[in-house]
Design a protein around this motif. Structure first.
Motif, PDB file in Angstrom:
ATOM      1  N   GLN A  53      -2.804 -29.399  85.002  1.00 27.40           N
ATOM      2  CA  GLN A  53      -1.509 -28.725  84.882  1.00 27.40           C
ATOM      3  C   GLN A  53      -0.397 -29.659  84.417  1.00 27.40           C
ATOM      4  OE1 GLN A  53      -0.638 -26.314  88.260  1.00 27.40           O
ATOM      5  NE2 GLN A  53       1.256 -25.480  87.416  1.00 27.40           N
ATOM      6  N   GLU A  54      -0.483 -30.927  84.804  1.00 32.72           N
ATOM      7  CA  GLU A  54       0.582 -31.855  84.422  1.00 32.72           C
ATOM      8  C   GLU A  54       0.525 -32.250  82.946  1.00 32.72           C
ATOM      9  OE1 GLU A  54      -2.690 -34.401  86.445  1.00 32.72           O
ATOM     10  OE2 GLU A  54      -1.776 -32.410  86.699  1.00 32.72           O
ATOM     11  N   SER A  55      -0.526 -31.832  82.238  1.00 33.02           N
ATOM     12  CA  SER A  55      -0.664 -32.226  80.832  1.00 33.02           C
ATOM     13  C   SER A  55      -0.049 -31.231  79.855  1.00 33.02           C
ATOM     14  CB  SER A  55      -2.138 -32.427  80.484  1.00 33.02           C
ATOM     15  OG  SER A  55      -2.836 -31.195  80.508  1.00 33.02           O
ATOM     16  N   TYR A  56       0.523 -30.165  80.359  1.00 30.66           N
ATOM     17  CA  TYR A  56       1.127 -29.172  79.466  1.00 30.66           C
ATOM     18  C   TYR A  56       2.313 -28.495  80.147  1.00 30.66           C
ATOM     19  CZ  TYR A  56      -1.693 -25.893  82.256  1.00 30.66           C
ATOM     20  OH  TYR A  56      -2.253 -25.182  83.281  1.00 30.66           O
ATOM     21  N   THR A  57       3.110 -27.828  79.339  1.00 26.43           N
ATOM     22  CA  THR A  57       4.188 -26.979  79.839  1.00 26.43           C
ATOM     23  C   THR A  57       3.984 -25.576  79.294  1.00 26.43           C
ATOM     24  OG1 THR A  57       5.579 -27.623  77.956  1.00 26.43           O
ATOM     25  CG2 THR A  57       5.852 -28.868  80.002  1.00 26.43           C
ATOM     26  N   ARG A  58       4.669 -24.622  79.883  1.00 25.74           N
ATOM     27  CA  ARG A  58       4.544 -23.231  79.456  1.00 25.74           C
ATOM     28  C   ARG A  58       5.421 -22.957  78.236  1.00 25.74           C
ATOM     29  NH1 ARG A  58       0.497 -19.983  80.129  1.00 25.74           N
ATOM     30  NH2 ARG A  58      -0.633 -20.757  81.924  1.00 25.74           N
ATOM     31  N   HIS A  59       4.793 -22.433  77.184  1.00 27.28           N
ATOM     32  CA  HIS A  59       5.529 -21.968  76.011  1.00 27.28           C
ATOM     33  C   HIS A  59       6.064 -20.562  76.273  1.00 27.28           C
ATOM     34  CE1 HIS A  59       6.386 -22.303  71.663  1.00 27.28           C
ATOM     35  NE2 HIS A  59       6.171 -20.997  71.626  1.00 27.28           N
ATOM     36  N   ASN A  60       5.192 -19.734  76.823  1.00 20.72           N
ATOM     37  CA  ASN A  60       5.548 -18.399  77.314  1.00 20.72           C
ATOM     38  C   ASN A  60       4.463 -17.997  78.311  1.00 20.72           C
ATOM     39  OD1 ASN A  60       3.351 -17.410  75.737  1.00 20.72           O
ATOM     40  ND2 ASN A  60       4.711 -17.143  73.971  1.00 20.72           N
ATOM     41  N   LYS A  61       4.409 -16.749  78.678  1.00 19.76           N
ATOM     42  CA  LYS A  61       3.430 -16.311  79.677  1.00 19.76           C
ATOM     43  C   LYS A  61       1.993 -16.514  79.221  1.00 19.76           C
ATOM     44  CE  LYS A  61       6.266 -12.855  82.056  1.00 19.76           C
ATOM     45  NZ  LYS A  61       6.398 -11.413  82.417  1.00 19.76           N
TER      46      LYS A  61
END
Length: 404
Positions: free
Chosen positions: A376-384
């Motif tokens: 989870q720490e390797s990405y962020t949310r672009h959208n849902k």
């Protein structure tokens, strides 16, 4: 062809179309025993069995050469050109109708080559949608114009179906299809139950499915175009003395996505000692170790030609989101760090062994050793639905897989 006219009226509005197609599908499911009587050369939802006699009871009129009705939801169609040629001596050629994107086309190329090999004396014409929409890219026509298996390429004004992509409105193509040519839309099945897009295409056209899924086939001229030579000179000068070239394609028309960290990713790769090229905008244009391909100067096939030439001189790698360069990298034989930016349980339909898949979801139908799990720490949310991988993590995975 009455059902096609009704379809065009009902599906001019999406909401009405959903109700209409759902009702059609329910009718089909309830009265499953009522079968559409089709010409011998195609049938709905049933594969042709070898050795079946090519009996024909329908009149050999204009409708015999075309699919008689729109498809239902989740329905597929299977062709057998052998039966068409045996049942009707008037068949003069095959009109293959394309309404797909560039990546979709690449998956068809091994099947198209095999089809022409099986029927070398039959003329093959291509008909391509002339407009950009969610299903179609007219650039497919430019690729078909360079495909040696087609005698002619035409364009038609089509329209996507709001619900069922296979029911694309391609009626405008009929005005250019010669008399006694089979009108054959290029369909494939796509789902969890399908082993691969290429396998589905072979089965759709009643061709023996190869044991190992063949990579896309690309066709290049013997002499590079002037624009290709120009970019080749620039890339050779920039890549000299570097660890290799990393080619980026980080946007996807199908998912309406563009990777937001292009500049940081490119600069990080350059710091690691690579020369970076990209067809996605947003990179560090002022950096002498970065080259952005201007798609107005270089066509997609010329871009592939450029990469095929560079591959012979430099270590060449691809980092790409799930889009056209997944298939293109396989056709070019290039190692690809594939960024799966959303969960798609059908992704095995599109995968080739050259692709190392970065994913935040482990796919049971992909080889586990070809998947890099993203915490989870390797990405962020672009959208849902979509995620953005952090540039430092992408570089970390790239170095782990290809840097050694």
């Amino acid at each position: 062809m009455r059902e096609y006219k009704i379809r065009n009226i009902m599906c001019s509005n999406r909401e009405v179309c959903v109700v209409y197609e759902t009702a059609r599908w329910l009718w089909h499911k309830i009265f499953f025993f009522i079968k559409t009587h089709t010409p011998v050369w195609y049938q709905f939802d049933e594969k042709h069995q070898p050795g079946e006699p090519p009996r024909e009871t329908l009149p050999l009129d204009e409708d015999w050469y075309r699919i008689r009705r729109p498809l239902y939801r989740h329905e597929h169609v299977y062709y057998d050109l052998d039966k068409a040629l045996k049942a009707n001596p008037n068949v003069k050629g095959v009109a293959l109708i394309f309404f797909m994107g560039i990546g979709d086309y690449l998956y068809t190329t091994p099947m198209l080559a095999e089809l022409k090999k099986k029927y070398p004396g039959v003329p093959f014409y291509a008909y391509v949608g002339a407009q950009f929409d969610r299903n179609n890219s007219p650039l497919v026509g430019k690729l078909l114009e360079e495909n040696p298996h087609f005698d002619k390429v035409f364009y038609f004004n089509g329209m996507r179906h709001p619900l069922i992509w296979k029911n694309y409105n391609y009626e405008d193509a009929f005005k250019n299809i010669p008399k006694d040519f089979l009108a054959v839309p290029v369909y494939y099945d796509y789902g969890v139950h399908v082993p691969h897009r290429v396998t589905s295409l072979f089965e759709t056209f009643s061709l023996p499915a190869p044991k190992d899924v063949p990579a896309p086939v690309m066709y290049f001229p013997a002499t590079p175009a002037p624009a290709v030579r120009e970019y080749l000179t620039l890339a050779r000068a920039g890549a000299e003395g570097k660890k290799g070239i990393v080619f980026l394609q980080l946007d996807s028309r199908g998912s309406n996505y563009t990777y937001p960290h292009m500049k940081a990713l490119a600069e990080g790769l350059i710091k690691e000692g690579y020369y970076v090229m990209s067809v996605t905008k947003g990179g560090p244009l002022a950096n002498p170790n970065y080259l952005e391909i201007d798609i107005k100067k270089l066509s997609i096939n010329q871009t592939w030609h450029l990469l095929s030439l560079l591959k012979g001189e430099f270590a060449l790698y691809v980092i790409a989101v799930n889009s056209v360069f997944w298939a293109a990298s396989a056709g070019l034989g290039l190692p690809n760090l594939g960024l799966q930016h959303w969960i798609d349980k059908k992704v095995h339909n599109l995968w080739y062994p050259n692709i190392e898949v970065v994913t935040n979801y482990i796919y049971p139908l992909l080889p586990r050793e070809k998947q890099i799990f993203a915490p989870q720490e390797s990405y962020t949310r672009h959208n849902k639905k979509i995620i953005d991988y952090k540039p430092d993590w992408v570089i970390k995975w790239f170095k782990e897989k290809f840097g050694k």
